[in-house]
Design an enzyme around this catalytic site. Sequence first.
Site, mmCIF file in Angstrom:
data_model
loop_
_atom_site.group_PDB
_atom_site.id
_atom_site.type_symbol
_atom_site.label_atom_id
_atom_site.label_comp_id
_atom_site.label_asym_id
_atom_site.label_seq_id
_atom_site.Cartn_x
_atom_site.Cartn_y
_atom_site.Cartn_z
ATOM 1 N N ASP A 491 -3.182 29.321 26.771
ATOM 2 C CA ASP A 491 -4.027 28.596 27.709
ATOM 3 C C ASP A 491 -3.308 28.352 29.035
ATOM 4 O O ASP A 491 -2.250 27.732 29.065
ATOM 5 C CB ASP A 491 -4.405 27.264 27.047
ATOM 6 C CG ASP A 491 -5.597 26.597 27.695
ATOM 7 O OD1 ASP A 491 -6.016 27.043 28.768
ATOM 8 O OD2 ASP A 491 -6.101 25.625 27.121
ATOM 9 N N GLY A 534 -11.965 32.724 32.653
ATOM 10 C CA GLY A 534 -12.706 33.792 33.301
ATOM 11 C C GLY A 534 -12.267 34.132 34.705
ATOM 12 O O GLY A 534 -12.915 34.931 35.391
ATOM 13 N N TRP A 535 -11.146 33.564 35.146
ATOM 14 C CA TRP A 535 -10.682 33.822 36.516
ATOM 15 C C TRP A 535 -10.374 35.306 36.698
ATOM 16 O O TRP A 535 -9.860 35.986 35.804
ATOM 17 C CB TRP A 535 -9.426 33.008 36.814
ATOM 18 C CG TRP A 535 -9.667 31.533 36.832
ATOM 19 C CD1 TRP A 535 -10.856 30.875 36.914
ATOM 20 C CD2 TRP A 535 -8.659 30.515 36.759
ATOM 21 N NE1 TRP A 535 -10.670 29.514 36.905
ATOM 22 C CE2 TRP A 535 -9.327 29.261 36.810
ATOM 23 C CE3 TRP A 535 -7.273 30.531 36.658
ATOM 24 C CZ2 TRP A 535 -8.651 28.046 36.762
ATOM 25 C CZ3 TRP A 535 -6.603 29.315 36.611
ATOM 26 C CH2 TRP A 535 -7.286 28.095 36.670
ATOM 27 N N ASP A 555 -14.818 25.125 29.736
ATOM 28 C CA ASP A 555 -15.038 24.516 28.427
ATOM 29 C C ASP A 555 -16.516 24.280 28.135
ATOM 30 O O ASP A 555 -17.265 23.826 28.995
ATOM 31 C CB ASP A 555 -14.313 23.166 28.350
ATOM 32 C CG ASP A 555 -12.808 23.326 28.247
ATOM 33 O OD1 ASP A 555 -12.338 24.471 28.252
ATOM 34 O OD2 ASP A 555 -12.112 22.298 28.164
#
Length: 739
Positions: A491, A534-535, A555
């Site tokens: 993450d 999703g960047w 999220d």
Amino acid sequence: MKKLSVLMLLFVASFKADAQDISLKKGWKFAVGDSAQWASPTYNDQHWQAIDLSYNWERQGHPNYDGFGWYRTRVVIPASLREKSFLKDSLRLNLASVDDNDEVYLNGTLIAKYGNNGGSNIKDGNYGPRSYTIAANNPAILWGKENVLAVRVFDTGGDGGIYGINFSLAMADVMDNVTVNTDADFEYGDNNSLSKSVKLITKNQYQYQGKLAFKVTDPETDAVLYEKTNPAAFTIGKPFTYSFSIARLAKKSYTITYTFTDEKSGKSVTHIETTPYILTPYPSAKPKINGAEVFGARSGNPFLYMIPATGKKPLVYKATGLPEGLKLDAATGIISGSVAAKGDYPVTFTVSNKLGSKTKKFTISIGDKIGLTPALGWNSWNAWGLSVDDSKVRISAKAMADKLSQHGWAYINIDDGWEAENRSADGKILANSKFPDMKGLTDYVHGLGLRMGIYSSPGPRTCGGFLGSWQHEDQDAQTYGDWGIDYLKYDWCSYSEVTIPKPDLPALKKPYEVMQASLGKIHRDIMYSLCQYGWGDVWEWGANVDGNSWRTTGDIQDTWQSMAGIGFDQGKAAPHAQPGHFNDPDMLVVGKVGWGPSLHTTRLTYDEQYTHISLWSLLASPLLIGCDMGHLDKFTLSLLTNDEVLAIDQDALGKGASQYVKNENYQVWVKELKDGGKAIGLFNTTDKYQTISLDKADPVLKGYTKFRDVWQQQYIITTGKAFSAKVAPHGVMLIRVEK
């Protein structure tokens, strides 16, 4: 996971809006940075950016920005607001949710901070809902005049800002702390009857006395099926309990409305819920083999697979054609060992009991790819958040082994909150006191035939503030290997602190390439889950850094707005799904959720939950349960054990569904399957029943003669030139077409 996803828990009950409430949703200005002057009512903010509080600041021109940001707005607070209220002592300010921490200024005076949850520093992080109460006689309030409200926000990483639905100002109301608690499970009786008990609960010392109105409505016809009003009295520590039973319900959802009206104040609180209906047939006592048709592993690495099968126990398992190095436990169906030679090995499984036997063709693929179908498992975050511990994980693993593994569920994943405060003297990552023996826990999970997952961040700290893997990637990968870990969720979190501002594509890829290289040095298959929201259109490059899945979004929350907004926005990513590499629109929000330690029943209606599982399966997404596994109610269990629905998700072709039809009333999504058939989801996106039709001459149906209702596992007799289905509000008809 980015932060503690408890957005909008203020809305567990649906309160009647007070006519005196002042909406604060519009008129806000925003600036990044930090200055004490920005709290002042005389500061000129005309040059600031206008901002929409429905979304985080990343989506509004500030991608990847972490740090301070300020919000300002102006509002007249009329004196009549206080004069017309029943309780005249306090003003209530709702700011939806803050990501991550806040200080609130009214006309230059600090009136609230940190969600009233303590803490000494705005940088500590305290992501979640905000509702502040201010004394009506506070001199900061300018009654009858224009007031300047300024909110200072600090974002620790990932999404940032204040955003959500409820931005309002109102006098504190006698019903503010009253909840119609409907979290008890429905009980299922004969003749499709349902019974349940609900409670009226308050945190107030006020003595409530009034009436509870109970109403059952058929949303298809708007007919009121049952109404009853009962006297009700309750106060703090003494709830009122109402029990009811509804008989002979059809296989659809009905609406129940509870309204309590207090006699003294005349104020009301209303809560609406829907009734469950189970479509998944009960498993046969005869043997049946479920799950995917293929499983991938790397040569020379430990192999673990349990044959998923239902049927009356005891079951006896056999496997012919196993490659050299593997062995099968005939009593448990667990296959273990190691395979040296690469290749695709055709295997035949046979499962038997006293009622018969069943066989299934299966492929064990030994090569360079793992995760050939999306992961089916559980992740601790959406239930327990940072309160996860060894006991909760063991309970979850045992529940999966007992109730879900026979349908193909296999992963038990610990999210954030397991890490010790400091590394060992030689730099090794350690588990904290909640996990006294991580290797022992992993061995326990493996002993059940399941696989174990863990969580980290490429930054110095995780989103929860625990140790990340920054500059310790090789050490951490080796530790995971030593513990026996099978899955890593990685993450982004605080990595923004150590990379370039507004990272370009190479900078976005770098931390995931570094950890993948570290994972490649150990002799263990570890599914690699990229989590960076999703960047950089990660679906276009996630496979290139050997990600087995990648988050395509921020999220998820347990609301229709969140789930549908995410699920129906996967069109761009869908074409990039392929065996070994899948789009991840975040974890499931069915069952008991809450982000720890307090849980509540998901706020998705039962129709919306069918949509949730159907859409995620069509998208070939990892299905990661996010609920309390120790409390799997009958409906949730039925959602998670429909083998024909799971087969769509686990289809070996590995394709994600594409959006075929979209209009103001419904959407149609289509997924190609390996056997030449198609899975089709007809989704009603409105709050009224809709008839959705597809012409049989349409290219998506042309040549197909068999139509199967996947949830009910039965073929549909169709006549005429079109296939039509009446679909419930926010519901779905999931079909499989065959030639």
